[in-house]
Design an enzyme around this catalytic site. Structure first.
Site, PDB file in Angstrom:
ATOM      1  N   GLY A 180       0.810  -1.218   0.000  1.00  0.00           N
ATOM      2  CA  GLY A 180       0.000   0.000   0.000  1.00  0.00           C
ATOM      3  C   GLY A 180       0.844   1.269   0.000  1.00  0.00           C
ATOM      4  O   GLY A 180       0.402   2.321  -0.472  1.00  0.00           O
ATOM      5  N   GLU A 213       1.665   1.833  -3.491  1.00  0.00           N
ATOM      6  CA  GLU A 213       0.411   2.186  -4.162  1.00  0.00           C
ATOM      7  C   GLU A 213      -0.015   3.618  -3.819  1.00  0.00           C
ATOM      8  O   GLU A 213      -0.512   4.349  -4.672  1.00  0.00           O
ATOM      9  CB  GLU A 213      -0.669   1.160  -3.787  1.00  0.00           C
ATOM     10  CG  GLU A 213      -0.356  -0.216  -4.368  1.00  0.00           C
ATOM     11  CD  GLU A 213      -1.173  -1.345  -3.743  1.00  0.00           C
ATOM     12  OE1 GLU A 213      -1.145  -1.503  -2.504  1.00  0.00           O
ATOM     13  OE2 GLU A 213      -1.842  -2.071  -4.494  1.00  0.00           O
TER      14      GLU A 213
HETATM   15  N1  CAA Z   1       1.756  -3.682   8.803  1.00  0.00           N
HETATM   16  C1  CAA Z   1       1.824  -3.704  10.139  1.00  0.00           C
HETATM   17  N2  CAA Z   1       2.982  -3.561  10.816  1.00  0.00           N
HETATM   18  C2  CAA Z   1       4.103  -3.454  10.103  1.00  0.00           C
HETATM   19  C3  CAA Z   1       4.115  -3.435   8.703  1.00  0.00           C
HETATM   20  C4  CAA Z   1       2.865  -3.553   8.035  1.00  0.00           C
HETATM   21  N3  CAA Z   1       2.760  -3.512   6.702  1.00  0.00           N
HETATM   22  N4  CAA Z   1       5.390  -3.321   8.271  1.00  0.00           N
HETATM   23  C5  CAA Z   1       6.153  -3.246   9.370  1.00  0.00           C
HETATM   24  N5  CAA Z   1       5.385  -3.331  10.470  1.00  0.00           N
HETATM   25  C6  CAA Z   1       5.814  -3.290  11.872  1.00  0.00           C
HETATM   26  C7  CAA Z   1       6.493  -4.605  12.277  1.00  0.00           C
HETATM   27  O1  CAA Z   1       5.529  -5.577  12.624  1.00  0.00           O
HETATM   28  C8  CAA Z   1       7.333  -4.141  13.455  1.00  0.00           C
HETATM   29  O2  CAA Z   1       6.486  -4.025  14.568  1.00  0.00           O
HETATM   30  P1  CAA Z   1       6.936  -4.680  16.005  1.00  0.00           P
HETATM   31  O3  CAA Z   1       8.171  -3.910  16.390  1.00  0.00           O
HETATM   32  O4  CAA Z   1       5.756  -4.407  16.879  1.00  0.00           O
HETATM   33  O5  CAA Z   1       7.210  -6.118  15.730  1.00  0.00           O
HETATM   34  C9  CAA Z   1       7.758  -2.750  13.042  1.00  0.00           C
HETATM   35  O6  CAA Z   1       6.838  -2.322  12.041  1.00  0.00           O
HETATM   36  C10 CAA Z   1       9.162  -2.692  12.463  1.00  0.00           C
HETATM   37  O7  CAA Z   1       9.195  -3.634  11.405  1.00  0.00           O
HETATM   38  P2  CAA Z   1      10.363  -4.751  11.277  1.00  0.00           P
HETATM   39  O8  CAA Z   1      10.860  -5.136  12.629  1.00  0.00           O
HETATM   40  O9  CAA Z   1       9.849  -5.838  10.402  1.00  0.00           O
HETATM   41  O10 CAA Z   1      11.472  -3.878  10.531  1.00  0.00           O
HETATM   42  P3  CAA Z   1      12.639  -4.405   9.574  1.00  0.00           P
HETATM   43  O11 CAA Z   1      13.525  -3.239   9.352  1.00  0.00           O
HETATM   44  O12 CAA Z   1      13.221  -5.660  10.109  1.00  0.00           O
HETATM   45  O13 CAA Z   1      11.900  -4.802   8.186  1.00  0.00           O
HETATM   46  C11 CAA Z   1      10.357  -4.450   6.353  1.00  0.00           C
HETATM   47  C12 CAA Z   1      11.300  -3.797   7.398  1.00  0.00           C
HETATM   48  C13 CAA Z   1      11.173  -5.256   5.354  1.00  0.00           C
HETATM   49  C14 CAA Z   1       9.636  -3.306   5.644  1.00  0.00           C
HETATM   50  C15 CAA Z   1       9.363  -5.376   7.088  1.00  0.00           C
HETATM   51  O14 CAA Z   1       8.775  -4.666   8.157  1.00  0.00           O
HETATM   52  C16 CAA Z   1       8.242  -5.882   6.213  1.00  0.00           C
HETATM   53  O15 CAA Z   1       8.435  -6.787   5.427  1.00  0.00           O
HETATM   54  N6  CAA Z   1       7.025  -5.298   6.343  1.00  0.00           N
HETATM   55  C17 CAA Z   1       5.846  -5.730   5.624  1.00  0.00           C
HETATM   56  C18 CAA Z   1       5.879  -5.299   4.178  1.00  0.00           C
HETATM   57  C19 CAA Z   1       4.651  -5.796   3.436  1.00  0.00           C
HETATM   58  O16 CAA Z   1       4.434  -6.990   3.314  1.00  0.00           O
HETATM   59  N7  CAA Z   1       3.819  -4.863   2.948  1.00  0.00           N
HETATM   60  C20 CAA Z   1       2.611  -5.187   2.238  1.00  0.00           C
HETATM   61  C21 CAA Z   1       1.440  -5.121   3.176  1.00  0.00           C
HETATM   62  S1  CAA Z   1      -0.055  -5.738   2.437  1.00  0.00           S
HETATM   63  C22 CAA Z   1      -0.631  -4.460   1.518  1.00  0.00           C
HETATM   64  O17 CAA Z   1      -0.063  -3.400   1.475  1.00  0.00           O
HETATM   65  C23 CAA Z   1      -1.911  -4.753   0.762  1.00  0.00           C
HETATM   66  C24 CAA Z   1      -2.252  -3.729  -0.289  1.00  0.00           C
HETATM   67  O18 CAA Z   1      -2.137  -3.961  -1.475  1.00  0.00           O
HETATM   68  C25 CAA Z   1      -2.762  -2.458   0.097  1.00  0.00           C
END
Ligand code: CAA
Length: 257
Positions: A108, A111
Protein backbone atom coordinates in the site's frame (compact mmCIF):
# COMPACT_ATOMS: atom_id res chain seq x y z
CA UNK A 1 -9.11 18.26 13.06
CA UNK A 2 -6.57 16.78 15.49
CA UNK A 3 -4.41 14.23 13.71
CA UNK A 4 -2.89 11.21 15.43
CA UNK A 5 -1.17 9.28 12.66
CA UNK A 6 0.03 12.10 10.42
CA UNK A 7 1.58 15.55 10.82
CA UNK A 8 -0.03 18.28 8.76
CA UNK A 9 1.82 21.54 8.09
CA UNK A 10 1.84 24.35 5.58
CA UNK A 11 5.04 25.73 4.06
CA UNK A 12 4.03 28.87 2.20
CA UNK A 13 1.61 27.75 -0.51
CA UNK A 14 2.47 24.07 -0.02
CA UNK A 15 0.61 21.58 2.18
CA UNK A 16 2.94 19.00 3.76
CA UNK A 17 1.55 15.71 5.07
CA UNK A 18 3.98 13.45 6.97
CA UNK A 19 2.93 9.88 7.77
CA UNK A 20 3.76 9.40 11.43
CA UNK A 21 3.47 5.85 12.77
CA UNK A 22 7.20 5.26 13.28
CA UNK A 23 6.75 2.09 15.36
CA UNK A 24 4.84 0.42 12.51
CA UNK A 25 6.99 1.85 9.68
CA UNK A 26 4.00 4.05 8.74
CA UNK A 27 1.77 1.06 7.98
CA UNK A 28 -1.48 2.34 6.55
CA UNK A 29 -4.40 1.52 8.84
CA UNK A 30 -7.95 2.88 8.66
CA UNK A 31 -7.05 5.87 10.85
CA UNK A 32 -4.23 6.87 8.49
CA UNK A 33 -6.65 6.58 5.56
CA UNK A 34 -9.21 8.80 7.29
CA UNK A 35 -6.62 11.39 8.27
CA UNK A 36 -4.74 11.55 4.96
CA UNK A 37 -7.99 11.94 3.03
CA UNK A 38 -9.16 14.67 5.44
CA UNK A 39 -5.84 16.53 5.17
CA UNK A 40 -5.75 16.31 1.37
CA UNK A 41 -9.36 17.46 1.10
CA UNK A 42 -8.61 20.30 3.53
CA UNK A 43 -5.68 21.50 1.41
CA UNK A 44 -7.78 21.00 -1.72
CA UNK A 45 -10.40 23.39 -0.37
CA UNK A 46 -7.85 25.94 0.89
CA UNK A 47 -7.37 28.71 -1.71
CA UNK A 48 -3.95 29.58 -0.23
CA UNK A 49 -2.55 26.12 -1.06
CA UNK A 50 -1.36 25.34 -4.58
CA UNK A 51 0.30 21.93 -4.20
CA UNK A 52 0.91 19.19 -1.64
CA UNK A 53 3.68 16.84 -0.59
CA UNK A 54 3.10 13.48 1.10
CA UNK A 55 6.11 11.96 2.81
CA UNK A 56 7.11 9.47 5.52
CA UNK A 57 10.30 8.98 7.50
CA UNK A 58 13.85 8.35 6.33
CA UNK A 59 13.37 4.60 7.03
CA UNK A 60 9.89 4.17 5.56
CA UNK A 61 7.52 6.11 3.38
CA UNK A 62 5.05 3.34 4.30
CA UNK A 63 5.66 -0.41 4.66
CA UNK A 64 2.22 -1.24 3.33
CA UNK A 65 -1.32 -1.61 4.52
CA UNK A 66 -1.44 -2.53 8.21
CA UNK A 67 -1.10 -6.32 8.17
CA UNK A 68 -2.11 -6.65 11.82
CA UNK A 69 -5.34 -4.72 11.18
CA UNK A 70 -6.11 -6.76 8.05
CA UNK A 71 -5.22 -10.16 9.47
CA UNK A 72 -8.65 -11.11 10.85
CA UNK A 73 -10.85 -9.55 8.17
CA UNK A 74 -13.29 -11.96 6.53
CA UNK A 75 -14.17 -12.06 2.85
CA UNK A 76 -17.64 -10.73 3.68
CA UNK A 77 -16.19 -7.71 5.56
CA UNK A 78 -13.67 -6.98 2.81
CA UNK A 79 -16.24 -7.28 0.03
CA UNK A 80 -19.20 -5.58 1.69
CA UNK A 81 -17.08 -2.66 2.99
CA UNK A 82 -15.28 -2.49 -0.37
CA UNK A 83 -12.04 -2.54 1.64
CA UNK A 84 -9.46 0.07 0.44
CA UNK A 85 -11.92 1.93 -1.82
CA UNK A 86 -11.51 4.95 0.47
CA UNK A 87 -7.97 5.54 -0.82
CA UNK A 88 -9.39 6.32 -4.26
CA UNK A 89 -10.72 9.56 -2.75
CA UNK A 90 -7.13 10.80 -2.81
CA UNK A 91 -6.99 10.59 -6.58
CA UNK A 92 -10.00 12.90 -6.86
CA UNK A 93 -8.13 15.91 -5.51
CA UNK A 94 -7.49 18.38 -8.32
CA UNK A 95 -4.37 20.02 -6.91
CA UNK A 96 -1.02 18.30 -7.52
CA UNK A 97 0.42 15.96 -4.91
CA UNK A 98 4.08 14.95 -4.91
CA UNK A 99 5.11 11.77 -3.08
CA UNK A 100 8.51 12.25 -1.42
CA UNK A 101 9.67 8.68 -0.80
CA UNK A 102 12.58 7.59 1.38
CA UNK A 103 13.11 4.05 2.61
CA UNK A 104 10.42 1.41 2.18
CA UNK A 105 7.43 2.05 -0.09
CA UNK A 106 5.93 -1.42 -0.06
CA UNK A 107 2.48 -2.74 -0.88
CA UNK A 108 0.00 0.00 0.00
CA UNK A 109 2.97 2.36 0.49
CA UNK A 110 4.05 1.92 -3.11
CA UNK A 111 0.41 2.19 -4.16
CA UNK A 112 -0.09 5.40 -2.18
CA UNK A 113 3.01 6.90 -3.81
CA UNK A 114 1.64 5.94 -7.23
CA UNK A 115 -1.70 7.65 -6.45
CA UNK A 116 0.24 10.92 -6.18
CA UNK A 117 1.01 12.90 -9.33
CA UNK A 118 4.68 12.14 -9.33
CA UNK A 119 7.26 10.55 -7.09
CA UNK A 120 10.56 12.05 -5.99
CA UNK A 121 12.68 9.30 -4.44
CA UNK A 122 15.56 9.44 -2.00
CA UNK A 123 18.55 7.35 -3.04
CA UNK A 124 17.68 4.87 -0.24
CA UNK A 125 14.11 4.30 -1.47
CA UNK A 126 12.88 0.76 -2.02
CA UNK A 127 9.66 0.01 -3.88
CA UNK A 128 7.79 -3.26 -3.94
CA UNK A 129 4.48 -5.10 -4.05
CA UNK A 130 5.18 -7.94 -1.59
CA UNK A 131 1.51 -8.85 -1.00
CA UNK A 132 2.08 -12.19 -2.72
CA UNK A 133 4.34 -13.20 0.16
CA UNK A 134 1.34 -12.75 2.51
CA UNK A 135 -0.98 -14.95 0.47
CA UNK A 136 -2.75 -12.02 -1.18
CA UNK A 137 -2.12 -9.57 -4.02
CA UNK A 138 -2.06 -5.76 -4.45
CA UNK A 139 -5.37 -4.19 -3.47
CA UNK A 140 -4.81 -0.43 -3.62
CA UNK A 141 -4.02 -0.17 -7.33
CA UNK A 142 -0.62 -1.89 -7.58
CA UNK A 143 -1.50 -4.31 -10.35
CA UNK A 144 -3.01 -1.50 -12.43
CA UNK A 145 -0.93 1.62 -11.74
CA UNK A 146 2.43 -0.16 -11.55
CA UNK A 147 1.73 -1.81 -14.90
CA UNK A 148 0.96 1.55 -16.47
CA UNK A 149 4.15 3.04 -15.00
CA UNK A 150 6.66 0.29 -15.72
CA UNK A 151 5.02 -2.04 -18.27
CA UNK A 152 3.81 -5.62 -18.04
CA UNK A 153 7.09 -7.49 -17.65
CA UNK A 154 8.43 -5.54 -14.68
CA UNK A 155 4.99 -5.23 -13.05
CA UNK A 156 4.54 -9.01 -13.28
CA UNK A 157 8.04 -9.51 -11.84
CA UNK A 158 7.26 -7.20 -8.90
CA UNK A 159 3.77 -8.56 -8.18
CA UNK A 160 4.61 -12.25 -8.66
CA UNK A 161 8.00 -12.44 -6.93
CA UNK A 162 7.42 -9.69 -4.36
CA UNK A 163 10.97 -8.44 -4.86
CA UNK A 164 11.93 -4.83 -4.12
CA UNK A 165 13.37 -2.37 -6.62
CA UNK A 166 15.84 0.29 -5.56
CA UNK A 167 15.67 3.99 -6.43
CA UNK A 168 17.98 3.71 -9.45
CA UNK A 169 15.87 0.96 -11.02
CA UNK A 170 12.68 2.87 -10.18
CA UNK A 171 14.00 5.94 -11.99
CA UNK A 172 15.25 3.88 -14.95
CA UNK A 173 11.84 2.32 -15.50
CA UNK A 174 9.82 5.51 -15.05
CA UNK A 175 8.25 4.83 -11.67
CA UNK A 176 9.87 7.92 -10.15
CA UNK A 177 10.57 11.25 -11.78
CA UNK A 178 13.90 11.91 -10.03
CA UNK A 179 16.23 10.57 -7.36
CA UNK A 180 17.89 12.86 -4.83
CA UNK A 181 20.23 12.28 -1.86
CA UNK A 182 18.18 11.15 1.16
CA UNK A 183 19.18 14.22 3.19
CA UNK A 184 17.80 16.56 0.53
CA UNK A 185 14.51 14.77 -0.16
CA UNK A 186 12.06 17.00 1.71
CA UNK A 187 13.80 20.19 0.62
CA UNK A 188 13.73 19.09 -3.05
CA UNK A 189 10.09 17.95 -2.90
CA UNK A 190 9.02 21.18 -1.18
CA UNK A 191 10.98 23.20 -3.74
CA UNK A 192 9.21 21.42 -6.62
CA UNK A 193 5.82 21.85 -4.94
CA UNK A 194 6.48 25.55 -4.23
CA UNK A 195 7.38 26.07 -7.88
CA UNK A 196 4.11 24.47 -8.97
CA UNK A 197 2.15 26.46 -6.37
CA UNK A 198 3.52 29.73 -7.79
CA UNK A 199 2.12 28.99 -11.25
CA UNK A 200 -1.43 29.74 -12.35
CA UNK A 201 -3.65 27.43 -10.26
CA UNK A 202 -6.25 26.76 -12.99
CA UNK A 203 -3.47 26.04 -15.52
CA UNK A 204 -1.82 23.64 -13.08
CA UNK A 205 -5.13 21.89 -12.35
CA UNK A 206 -5.93 21.54 -16.05
CA UNK A 207 -2.45 20.22 -16.86
CA UNK A 208 -2.89 17.58 -14.15
CA UNK A 209 -6.34 16.68 -15.47
CA UNK A 210 -5.02 16.40 -19.02
CA UNK A 211 -2.08 14.14 -18.15
CA UNK A 212 -4.38 11.91 -16.09
CA UNK A 213 -6.81 11.71 -19.02
CA UNK A 214 -4.06 9.98 -21.01
CA UNK A 215 -4.58 6.93 -18.77
CA UNK A 216 -8.32 6.83 -19.37
CA UNK A 217 -8.91 7.47 -23.03
CA UNK A 218 -7.77 7.06 -26.64
CA UNK A 219 -5.06 9.27 -28.12
CA UNK A 220 -7.53 11.08 -30.41
CA UNK A 221 -9.95 11.83 -27.55
CA UNK A 222 -7.08 12.80 -25.27
CA UNK A 223 -5.67 15.22 -27.82
CA UNK A 224 -9.09 16.81 -28.34
CA UNK A 225 -9.54 17.09 -24.54
CA UNK A 226 -6.11 18.72 -24.24
CA UNK A 227 -6.85 21.24 -27.00
CA UNK A 228 -10.19 22.25 -25.47
CA UNK A 229 -8.56 22.82 -22.08
CA UNK A 230 -5.76 24.75 -23.77
CA UNK A 231 -8.32 26.96 -25.56
CA UNK A 232 -10.17 27.64 -22.31
CA UNK A 233 -7.00 28.93 -20.65
CA UNK A 234 -7.15 31.98 -22.93
CA UNK A 235 -10.08 33.14 -20.77
CA UNK A 236 -7.73 33.58 -17.79
CA UNK A 237 -6.07 36.74 -16.56
CA UNK A 238 -3.13 34.43 -15.85
CA UNK A 239 -2.63 33.69 -19.55
CA UNK A 240 -2.51 37.40 -20.34
CA UNK A 241 -0.18 38.00 -17.38
CA UNK A 242 2.11 35.05 -18.16
CA UNK A 243 2.61 36.02 -21.77
CA UNK A 244 2.90 39.76 -21.04
CA UNK A 245 5.54 39.01 -18.38
CA UNK A 246 7.53 36.96 -20.90
CA UNK A 247 7.39 39.76 -23.48
CA UNK A 248 8.33 42.36 -20.86
CA UNK A 249 11.14 40.18 -19.44
CA UNK A 250 9.74 40.14 -15.89
CA UNK A 251 8.44 37.53 -13.45
CA UNK A 252 4.70 36.86 -13.84
CA UNK A 253 2.29 37.43 -10.97
CA UNK A 254 -0.49 34.87 -11.34
CA UNK A 255 -3.69 35.79 -9.53
CA UNK A 256 -6.44 33.46 -10.76
CA UNK A 257 -7.28 31.28 -7.69
N1 CAA B 1 1.76 -3.68 8.80
C1 CAA B 1 1.82 -3.70 10.14
N2 CAA B 1 2.98 -3.56 10.82
C2 CAA B 1 4.10 -3.45 10.10
C3 CAA B 1 4.11 -3.44 8.70
C4 CAA B 1 2.87 -3.55 8.04
N3 CAA B 1 2.76 -3.51 6.70
N4 CAA B 1 5.39 -3.32 8.27
C5 CAA B 1 6.15 -3.25 9.37
N5 CAA B 1 5.39 -3.33 10.47
C6 CAA B 1 5.81 -3.29 11.87
C7 CAA B 1 6.49 -4.60 12.28
O1 CAA B 1 5.53 -5.58 12.62
C8 CAA B 1 7.33 -4.14 13.46
O2 CAA B 1 6.49 -4.03 14.57
P1 CAA B 1 6.94 -4.68 16.00
O3 CAA B 1 8.17 -3.91 16.39
O4 CAA B 1 5.76 -4.41 16.88
O5 CAA B 1 7.21 -6.12 15.73
C9 CAA B 1 7.76 -2.75 13.04
O6 CAA B 1 6.84 -2.32 12.04
C10 CAA B 1 9.16 -2.69 12.46
O7 CAA B 1 9.20 -3.63 11.41
P2 CAA B 1 10.36 -4.75 11.28
O8 CAA B 1 10.86 -5.14 12.63
O9 CAA B 1 9.85 -5.84 10.40
O10 CAA B 1 11.47 -3.88 10.53
P3 CAA B 1 12.64 -4.40 9.57
O11 CAA B 1 13.53 -3.24 9.35
O12 CAA B 1 13.22 -5.66 10.11
O13 CAA B 1 11.90 -4.80 8.19
C11 CAA B 1 10.36 -4.45 6.35
C12 CAA B 1 11.30 -3.80 7.40
C13 CAA B 1 11.17 -5.26 5.35
C14 CAA B 1 9.64 -3.31 5.64
C15 CAA B 1 9.36 -5.38 7.09
O14 CAA B 1 8.78 -4.67 8.16
C16 CAA B 1 8.24 -5.88 6.21
O15 CAA B 1 8.43 -6.79 5.43
N6 CAA B 1 7.03 -5.30 6.34
C17 CAA B 1 5.85 -5.73 5.62
C18 CAA B 1 5.88 -5.30 4.18
C19 CAA B 1 4.65 -5.80 3.44
O16 CAA B 1 4.43 -6.99 3.31
N7 CAA B 1 3.82 -4.86 2.95
C20 CAA B 1 2.61 -5.19 2.24
C21 CAA B 1 1.44 -5.12 3.18
S1 CAA B 1 -0.06 -5.74 2.44
C22 CAA B 1 -0.63 -4.46 1.52
O17 CAA B 1 -0.06 -3.40 1.48
C23 CAA B 1 -1.91 -4.75 0.76
C24 CAA B 1 -2.25 -3.73 -0.29
O18 CAA B 1 -2.14 -3.96 -1.47
C25 CAA B 1 -2.76 -2.46 0.10
Amino acid sequence: MAYETIIVETRGKVGLITLNRPKALNALNSEVLKEVVAAVNGFGANPDIGAMVITGSEKAFAAGADIKEMQAISFVDAYVQDFFVGWEELTRTRKPIIAAVAGYALGGGCELAMMCDFIIAADNAKFGQPEITLGVMPGMGGSQRLTRFVGKSKAMDMCLTGRMMDAAEAERCGLVSRVVPAGELIEEALKAAAKIADFSLPSVMMAKEAVNRAFETTLAEGLRFERRLFHSLFALDDQKEGMAAFAEKRKPNFTNR
